[in-house]
Design an enzyme around this catalytic site. Structure first.
Site, PDB file in Angstrom:
ATOM      1  N   LEU A  87      38.795  -4.384 -57.762  1.00  0.00           N
ATOM      2  CA  LEU A  87      39.689  -3.979 -58.841  1.00  0.00           C
ATOM      3  C   LEU A  87      40.649  -5.146 -59.072  1.00  0.00           C
ATOM      4  O   LEU A  87      41.198  -5.705 -58.112  1.00  0.00           O
ATOM      5  CB  LEU A  87      40.487  -2.722 -58.437  1.00  0.00           C
ATOM      6  CG  LEU A  87      41.425  -2.229 -59.532  1.00  0.00           C
ATOM      7  CD1 LEU A  87      40.653  -1.537 -60.652  1.00  0.00           C
ATOM      8  CD2 LEU A  87      42.472  -1.270 -58.976  1.00  0.00           C
ATOM      9  N   TYR A 138      42.084   6.805 -63.873  1.00  0.00           N
ATOM     10  CA  TYR A 138      43.512   7.017 -63.610  1.00  0.00           C
ATOM     11  C   TYR A 138      44.226   5.703 -63.368  1.00  0.00           C
ATOM     12  O   TYR A 138      43.595   4.657 -63.212  1.00  0.00           O
ATOM     13  CB  TYR A 138      43.713   7.981 -62.438  1.00  0.00           C
ATOM     14  CG  TYR A 138      43.566   7.376 -61.064  1.00  0.00           C
ATOM     15  CD1 TYR A 138      42.324   7.127 -60.502  1.00  0.00           C
ATOM     16  CD2 TYR A 138      44.701   7.042 -60.326  1.00  0.00           C
ATOM     17  CE1 TYR A 138      42.218   6.580 -59.233  1.00  0.00           C
ATOM     18  CE2 TYR A 138      44.596   6.499 -59.055  1.00  0.00           C
ATOM     19  CZ  TYR A 138      43.348   6.267 -58.511  1.00  0.00           C
ATOM     20  OH  TYR A 138      43.240   5.712 -57.270  1.00  0.00           O
ATOM     21  N   GLU A 176      37.905  -6.045 -50.938  1.00  0.00           N
ATOM     22  CA  GLU A 176      39.268  -5.510 -51.058  1.00  0.00           C
ATOM     23  C   GLU A 176      39.470  -4.333 -50.122  1.00  0.00           C
ATOM     24  O   GLU A 176      38.523  -3.873 -49.460  1.00  0.00           O
ATOM     25  CB  GLU A 176      39.535  -5.081 -52.498  1.00  0.00           C
ATOM     26  CG  GLU A 176      38.630  -3.962 -52.979  1.00  0.00           C
ATOM     27  CD  GLU A 176      38.897  -3.542 -54.420  1.00  0.00           C
ATOM     28  OE1 GLU A 176      40.006  -3.793 -54.938  1.00  0.00           O
ATOM     29  OE2 GLU A 176      37.984  -2.955 -55.023  1.00  0.00           O
ATOM     30  N   LYS A 196      38.809   1.876 -62.711  1.00  0.00           N
ATOM     31  CA  LYS A 196      39.636   2.650 -61.777  1.00  0.00           C
ATOM     32  C   LYS A 196      39.313   4.119 -62.041  1.00  0.00           C
ATOM     33  O   LYS A 196      39.990   4.796 -62.800  1.00  0.00           O
ATOM     34  CB  LYS A 196      41.120   2.326 -61.998  1.00  0.00           C
ATOM     35  CG  LYS A 196      41.986   2.772 -60.844  1.00  0.00           C
ATOM     36  CD  LYS A 196      43.300   2.044 -60.826  1.00  0.00           C
ATOM     37  CE  LYS A 196      44.273   2.693 -59.873  1.00  0.00           C
ATOM     38  NZ  LYS A 196      43.818   2.824 -58.495  1.00  0.00           N
TER      39      LYS A 196
HETATM   40  N1  PMP Z   1      42.012  -2.099 -55.125  1.00  0.00           N
HETATM   41  C1  PMP Z   1      41.856  -0.767 -55.200  1.00  0.00           C
HETATM   42  C2  PMP Z   1      40.502  -0.195 -54.901  1.00  0.00           C
HETATM   43  C3  PMP Z   1      42.920   0.075 -55.550  1.00  0.00           C
HETATM   44  O1  PMP Z   1      42.754   1.396 -55.636  1.00  0.00           O
HETATM   45  C4  PMP Z   1      44.194  -0.507 -55.808  1.00  0.00           C
HETATM   46  C5  PMP Z   1      45.361   0.375 -56.158  1.00  0.00           C
HETATM   47  N2  PMP Z   1      45.421   0.635 -57.527  1.00  0.00           N
HETATM   48  C6  PMP Z   1      44.320  -1.908 -55.729  1.00  0.00           C
HETATM   49  C7  PMP Z   1      43.218  -2.678 -55.381  1.00  0.00           C
HETATM   50  C8  PMP Z   1      45.629  -2.584 -56.063  1.00  0.00           C
HETATM   51  O2  PMP Z   1      45.833  -2.550 -57.441  1.00  0.00           O
HETATM   52  P1  PMP Z   1      47.296  -2.547 -58.093  1.00  0.00           P
HETATM   53  O3  PMP Z   1      47.975  -3.776 -57.603  1.00  0.00           O
HETATM   54  O4  PMP Z   1      47.041  -2.585 -59.556  1.00  0.00           O
HETATM   55  O5  PMP Z   1      47.983  -1.311 -57.616  1.00  0.00           O
END
Ligand code: PMP
Length: 301
Positions: free
Chosen positions: A209, A31, A182, A149
């Site tokens: 991610l 997703y 993270e 993701k």
């Molecule tokens: N790490 C994880 C595990 C996440 O789920 C998200 C949210 N998508 C992020 C980092 C931040 O990613 P983004 O800036 O693309 O929203």
């Protein structure tokens, strides 16, 4: 509220997915979460690129082309009359007999949800959020690469449960080696307390991610002539930082006010600057996208 499910716009109460959907049974799917400003989906191409990469890393062929997904996204926004929104595109392996084999599923389930953004408490922007470094470690890349993701979020949910018990707003996970990784839904940055003001963030090779907001912030910092270091960092580096903030599509840039009650931070100059620059970047993206015409921006005023 209306949602998009397998080619149709439906009221949310009428949208049904099979109990044999492998997304439901096994978390088998991928997703993206996006943020809509003034009717424009910020960084849409980048999100669709990551969706495609996540899908290919689990051997799933997306049921639509990028343009097909874009049209479906804007159709969903229009059906809800939403211009500032949270938007989620979900693709699961689809319905199939019980069993792990992906070949049991012939047609992926394709679902888009758009909703109003729930504002965060003012404290989050003005003072910052409380972080807790949790015992749950981030999935290691060799087991389930955090760059995918996926719908399987139990690793992050376990971290979330632990951070809630600790009274924090977000968890910070370490990787298997004990380096910073993270948050449950965010990436982490800090301004190093040592020497010159370097903006530090765990590298993708730490097992995270690759956040799209993270990339935007790294780009902004570069344009502002800040030194950016992507690498391996320890909790000790974070405790000695001058400023700490997290990033995500929905949260944008949010300051961190404290870590496990051990260390407190005020909202520093670098964080304030990047919070403001990020907003400006989103505003200019919206202007440019609208100026490029209705072929990209399908939402009529
Ligand atoms: N790490 C994880 C595990 C996440 O789920 C998200 C949210 N998508 C992020 C980092 C931040 O990613 P983004 O800036 O693309 O929203």
């Amino acid at each position: 509220m209306n949602v998009y499910l397998n080619g149709k716009i439906l009221p949310v109460g009428e949208a049904r997915v099979s109990v044999l959907d492998h997304g439901f049974l096994y978390g088998d799917g991928v997703y993206e979460t996006m943020r809509v400003y003034g009717g424009v989906v910020f960084m849409l191409e980048e999100h669709l690129g990551r969706l495609e990469r996540s899908a290919s890393m689990i051997g799933l062929a997306l049921p639509k082309s990028p343009d097909g997904i874009k049209n479906a996204v804007y159709e969903t926004l229009e059906a809800n009359g939403l211009k500032d929104a949270y938007l989620r595109v979900t693709v699961s392996r689809g319905e199939g007999a019980v069993g792990l084999d992906p070949d049991l599923c012939q047609v992926p389930t394709f679902f888009i949800y758009a909703g109003r953004l729930k504002p965060y408490p003012r404290r989050f922007h003005e003072e910052g959020i409380r972080l807790s470094i949790v015992n749950v470690r981030r999935n290691c890349k060799e087991a389930l690469d955090p760059e995918i993701k996926s719908l399987n979020f139990l690793n992050n949910i376990l971290a979330k449960i632990e951070s809630k018990r600790a009274g924090a707003d977000e968890a910070l996970m370490l990787n298997r080696e004990g380096f910073l990784a993270e948050g449950t839904v965010s990436n982490i940055f800090f301004v190093s307390g040592e020497g010159e003001n370097a903006l530090c963030t765990p590298s993708v090779s730490c097992g995270i991610l690759k956040g799209i907001t993270r990339d935007v912030v790294i780009g902004l910092a570069g344009r502002l002539d800040m030194k950016v270091e992507e690498g391996e960092f320890t909790p000790g580096d974070l405790y000695s930082a001058r400023e700490v903030f997290i990033t995500s599509t929905i949260m944008e840039v949010l300051p961190v006010s404290g870590i496990d009650g051990k260390k407190n931070f005020s909202v520093g100059g670098v964080t304030k600057l990047l919070m403001a620059e990020y907003r400006k970047e989103a505003a200019s993206y919206v202007r440019d996208t609208k100026a490029a015409g209705p072929s990209i921006w399908g939402f009529s005023e």
